[in-house]
Scaffold this active site. Sequence first.
Site, PDB file in Angstrom:
ATOM      1  N   HIS A  85     -11.965   5.413  -2.358  1.00 35.29           N
ATOM      2  CA  HIS A  85     -11.140   5.945  -1.280  1.00 35.29           C
ATOM      3  C   HIS A  85     -11.355   7.440  -1.066  1.00 35.29           C
ATOM      4  O   HIS A  85     -11.078   7.951   0.020  1.00 35.29           O
ATOM      5  CB  HIS A  85      -9.673   5.629  -1.541  1.00 35.29           C
ATOM      6  CG  HIS A  85      -9.315   4.215  -1.207  1.00 35.29           C
ATOM      7  ND1 HIS A  85      -8.216   3.870  -0.469  1.00 35.29           N
ATOM      8  CD2 HIS A  85      -9.946   3.047  -1.498  1.00 35.29           C
ATOM      9  CE1 HIS A  85      -8.171   2.561  -0.318  1.00 35.29           C
ATOM     10  NE2 HIS A  85      -9.215   2.035  -0.941  1.00 35.29           N
ATOM     11  N   HIS A 253     -14.950  -5.354  -4.379  1.00 34.78           N
ATOM     12  CA  HIS A 253     -13.946  -6.381  -4.651  1.00 34.78           C
ATOM     13  C   HIS A 253     -14.329  -7.282  -5.821  1.00 34.78           C
ATOM     14  O   HIS A 253     -13.645  -8.273  -6.081  1.00 34.78           O
ATOM     15  CB  HIS A 253     -13.719  -7.220  -3.391  1.00 34.78           C
ATOM     16  CG  HIS A 253     -13.145  -6.415  -2.265  1.00 34.78           C
ATOM     17  ND1 HIS A 253     -13.066  -6.883  -0.967  1.00 34.78           N
ATOM     18  CD2 HIS A 253     -12.617  -5.158  -2.240  1.00 34.78           C
ATOM     19  CE1 HIS A 253     -12.512  -5.948  -0.196  1.00 34.78           C
ATOM     20  NE2 HIS A 253     -12.246  -4.893  -0.951  1.00 34.78           N
TER      21      HIS A 253
END
Length: 712
Positions: A85, A253
């Site tokens: 992020h 993920h």
Amino acid sequence: MHGAATTAASAYKVFWPNALNLDILSQHDTKTNPLGQSFNYREEVRKLDVEALKADLRALMTTSQDWWPADWGSYVGMMARVSWHAAGSYRNTDGRGGNGTGNQRFAPLNSWPDNVNTDKGRRLLWPIKKKYGNKISWADLISYAGTIAYEVAGLKTFGFAFGREDIWHPEKDIYWGDEQQWLAPSDERYADVKDAKSLENPLAAVQMGLIYVNPEGVNGQSDPMATAAMMRETFARMGMDDEETVVLTAGGHTIGKCHGNGDASNLSADPENAAPEAQGMGWFNTKGRGIGRDTVVSGIEGAWTTHPTVWDNGFFEMLFKHEWTLTKSPAGATQWVPITINEDDKPVDVEDPSIRTIPMMTDADMALKVDPIYREISLRYMNDFTGFSETFARAWFKLTHRDMGPKSRYIGPDAPQEDMVWQDPVPAGNTGYDVAAVKAQIRASGLSDVDMINTAWDSARTYRGSDMRGGANGARIRLAPQKDWAANEPARLARILSVLEGIAAATGASVADVIVLAGNVGLENAIKAGGFNVAVPFAAGRGDATAEQTDAAAFDVLEPKHDGFRNYLGQFSEIVMPEEMLLDRAQLLGLTAVEMTVLVGGMRVLGTNFGGDKAGQFTERVGALTNDFFVTLTDMAYAWVPTGKNSYDIRERVSGQTKYTASRVDLVFGSNSILRSYAEVYAQDDNKEKFVQDFVAAWTKVMNADRFDLKA
């Protein structure tokens, strides 16, 4: 008094909403740096014990803290997310965002909805930051933590480079969108939400407060094909192609999970709005445990793979070996769950391994299954785990290093030696040639001063301090796509380059050096014409990039759509004024407001306007470097009369005759109170030589902006 100051700042915009805000040109003033002006991070980080740091980070990954328990006893997912992020805010449209400055510590990024609980990750890293102190920046530590997390999970990473220097206050003037609420509908930043390419520039994320796309679908409505279209555009604006988009999504993920096992309305305020006792953290659950299995982050709940702390091919296998249906998480978020699944394929509970839980997929994950291009890539990698691992490792390296600039800035034992085209490689230049002889040939070439000055400026002005791309080094102005940019006046440029390339070939200098040196020669001539004798500094050593070393498509985003320094405005905008676009370019060039002022005033009297336009040439001695621009601008003998949206006549008050013409960019230096104060300094009779000296210093700064070899 902090509140009073904030109120005063807000009131300023209320009373003077159209005032030009110059704050972006001083947002990283050295006075805000607690380490002092003499501190050199690049020297300090070279003293870092990298192996000891690795050991400490590896230990951190599996040392669960009571105040914020690790899922499955491992922080690999959390640390990968913190790094992801930080890096994922990068956008190639203007090079801003990214993980190169440690800006995730400050608002707005520290309080974006998509960054929920990254504050906990940084607080877990604090003991390590405290231990190594000035030898590692937050920017480097945040980036490195994610890389080590993947190594702990089992990935062979591609490498890592240190060298990111921290900023010390928020970048409040970066444009992240003009929405007035978090997660406002995507319609507010798309001309047509069904057309992903209509996303407003320079933005990359689909909604305010997100890193990239909405995991629940477009505007929170599930539609994997529509999400795929937004992913393709958003990741492209992060500098990633389809292959990289697939592996980054899947690899991101493969480890960790989403957290939505609770009521999101029970969360406390974000870090920037939290009460003092929160100590800079936010989003605490005000009811119940709010940790472990009861954590709420995105609102989506569950892991993607059977073994979420292990680097494996479980993501693709889970995605393609099951059929999926839409459901709601306990927090009310839309997510996909398998219709049927064997018990052994379920991940275990984060706290109790005797409990099996249901895995999930987001709309972005399902996009990899339904989009034909993404699906083909995904299926290939599902059957090629080695290829997936290698491609992800490279894509992760690119993600976390994209805004660091050229490889020459990399520091540390694990920095890869391979040259990659996205690094904009430039060969080493020659420093052994006779500079005086080159200058003599330039003077004898017949090129005009203004042609030489403009070519040097156009070559250097592409530099962006945001991601350290562009600039004069490499002489890419002679290559596609730059040689054909409208702002570079291709026909004129080709004529000048043909002469300068011949001089370079004859003298052993690089074309890049000759371009800059020719600009300096033209400037020295202009200085003499103005009555002074000031040498313009020059440092040899630029190299010439080849077409093979240049990703033409990636350079498209550097094309100047405006350049107030040359009074170039490709298209007038009613929303963003020309003077605001000037500030944007000045900030990317790393200029202060004073440097911007002196450069514009000097460029006008030098006659460097795009296409030979006369606007702003407030002088009878065009081509001589004088302070005439500022003298005329501050002379009350003239009246300033609008003749169009971006045009003005400068008329003599007595005769009423038009003496000069001007643009908005020209007149802002007399209308803005701050810029006028600078203009008055340079208009003074006793500052004529100071003006010349300051212009030369600012010019040299731009010419050397990308000379990282001079700044090491």
